[in-house]
Write a protein that holds these residues in place. Structure first.
Motif, short mmCIF file in Angstrom:
data_model
loop_
_atom_site.label_atom_id
_atom_site.label_comp_id
_atom_site.label_asym_id
_atom_site.label_seq_id
_atom_site.Cartn_x
_atom_site.Cartn_y
_atom_site.Cartn_z
N ASP A 184 0.84 -1.20 0.00
CA ASP A 184 0.00 0.00 0.00
C ASP A 184 0.88 1.26 0.00
N ILE A 185 1.92 1.26 0.82
CA ILE A 185 2.81 2.42 0.89
C ILE A 185 3.61 2.54 -0.41
N GLY A 186 4.08 1.40 -0.93
CA GLY A 186 4.81 1.42 -2.20
C GLY A 186 3.97 1.99 -3.32
N ALA A 187 2.71 1.59 -3.37
CA ALA A 187 1.81 2.09 -4.42
C ALA A 187 1.54 3.58 -4.25
N LEU A 188 1.38 4.03 -3.02
CA LEU A 188 1.16 5.45 -2.77
C LEU A 188 2.38 6.27 -3.16
N VAL A 189 3.57 5.78 -2.84
CA VAL A 189 4.81 6.46 -3.24
C VAL A 189 4.88 6.56 -4.76
N LEU A 236 -0.48 5.61 -15.12
CA LEU A 236 0.25 4.76 -14.18
C LEU A 236 0.00 5.20 -12.74
N ALA A 237 -0.08 6.50 -12.51
CA ALA A 237 -0.39 7.00 -11.16
C ALA A 237 -1.78 6.53 -10.75
N GLY A 238 -2.71 6.56 -11.69
CA GLY A 238 -4.06 6.06 -11.40
C GLY A 238 -4.05 4.58 -11.07
N GLY A 239 -3.29 3.80 -11.83
CA GLY A 239 -3.15 2.38 -11.55
C GLY A 239 -2.54 2.13 -10.18
N ALA A 240 -1.54 2.94 -9.84
CA ALA A 240 -0.90 2.81 -8.52
C ALA A 240 -1.90 3.13 -7.41
N LEU A 241 -2.77 4.12 -7.65
CA LEU A 241 -3.80 4.44 -6.65
C LEU A 241 -4.80 3.31 -6.49
N VAL A 242 -5.13 2.63 -7.59
CA VAL A 242 -6.03 1.48 -7.50
C VAL A 242 -5.37 0.37 -6.68
N ILE A 243 -4.09 0.12 -6.96
CA ILE A 243 -3.36 -0.89 -6.19
C ILE A 243 -3.30 -0.48 -4.72
N PHE A 244 -3.05 0.79 -4.45
CA PHE A 244 -3.04 1.28 -3.07
C PHE A 244 -4.37 0.99 -2.39
N SER A 245 -5.45 1.31 -3.08
CA SER A 245 -6.78 1.12 -2.53
C SER A 245 -7.04 -0.35 -2.20
N ILE A 246 -6.66 -1.21 -3.10
CA ILE A 246 -6.90 -2.65 -2.89
C ILE A 246 -6.01 -3.19 -1.77
N LEU A 247 -4.73 -2.83 -1.81
CA LEU A 247 -3.81 -3.37 -0.81
C LEU A 247 -4.03 -2.80 0.58
N SER A 248 -4.72 -1.67 0.68
CA SER A 248 -5.02 -1.12 2.01
C SER A 248 -6.40 -1.57 2.50
N SER A 249 -7.04 -2.47 1.75
CA SER A 249 -8.33 -3.02 2.18
C SER A 249 -8.10 -4.42 2.75
N ASP A 250 -9.17 -5.11 2.99
CA ASP A 250 -9.07 -6.48 3.50
C ASP A 250 -8.64 -7.48 2.43
N PHE A 251 -8.76 -7.07 1.17
CA PHE A 251 -8.40 -7.95 0.05
C PHE A 251 -6.96 -7.65 -0.34
N ALA A 252 -6.05 -8.49 0.02
CA ALA A 252 -4.64 -8.31 -0.33
C ALA A 252 -3.99 -9.67 -0.54
N PRO A 253 -4.33 -10.33 -1.67
CA PRO A 253 -3.79 -11.67 -1.90
C PRO A 253 -2.32 -11.65 -2.28
#
Length: 136
Positions: free
Chosen positions: A67-72, A109-126
């Motif tokens: 989540d932090i990596g994606a936000l960065v 790519l920034a938008g994609g990173a924000l989507v990844i951030f959103s997913i990885l900071s939720s309960d769904f993080a496979p």
């Protein structure tokens, strides 16, 4: 769906880690370009952004505080789009079009990173090694 999310993480990590390698192995050339775009302390900026891309990409790839990596990455890519690819400042049409493409790529790519951030900071993080540092 877990596997599809993992493939997406791998693909975005591939791109940003490749960019990081370019920043860190071709610093002089990239610093020259950054300087031409008005970036102060261009060499240092290229090195710092290279390290940011590397750490962010590895974080997403390995799932270590992804989540932090994606936000960065989202922040770095947004800044890069605005500073390095300011197409609205170009007067030469071919250069303007090239910079617009790069600007749009970085924003996407920034938008994609924000989507990844959103997913990885939720309960769904496979397929991650650690959990999120930021949770909603």
């Amino acid at each position: 769906m877990d596997e599809i999310f993992l493939i997406g993480r791998i693909l975005i990590a591939y791109l940003v880690i490749g960019s990081a390698v370019g920043h860190l192995t071709q610093t002089t050339v990239m610093a020259g370009y950054a300087e031409s775009r008005g970036v102060p302390a261009a060499r240092r900026a290229v090195q710092v952004s290279g390290v940011g891309f590397l750490l962010g990409g590895l974080s997403i790839l390995l799932g270590v505080w992804g989540d932090i990596g994606a936000l960065v990455l989202a922040i770095l890519l947004g800044c890069t789009a605005l500073v390095m690819h300011a197409f609205w400042k170009e007067t030469d049409e071919p250069n303007k079009m090239m910079e617009m493409v790069q600007f749009n790529k970085d924003l996407a790519l920034a938008g994609g990173a924000l989507v990844i951030f959103s997913i990885l900071s939720s309960d769904f993080a496979p397929y991650t090694i650690t959990g999120a540092l930021i949770t909603w």
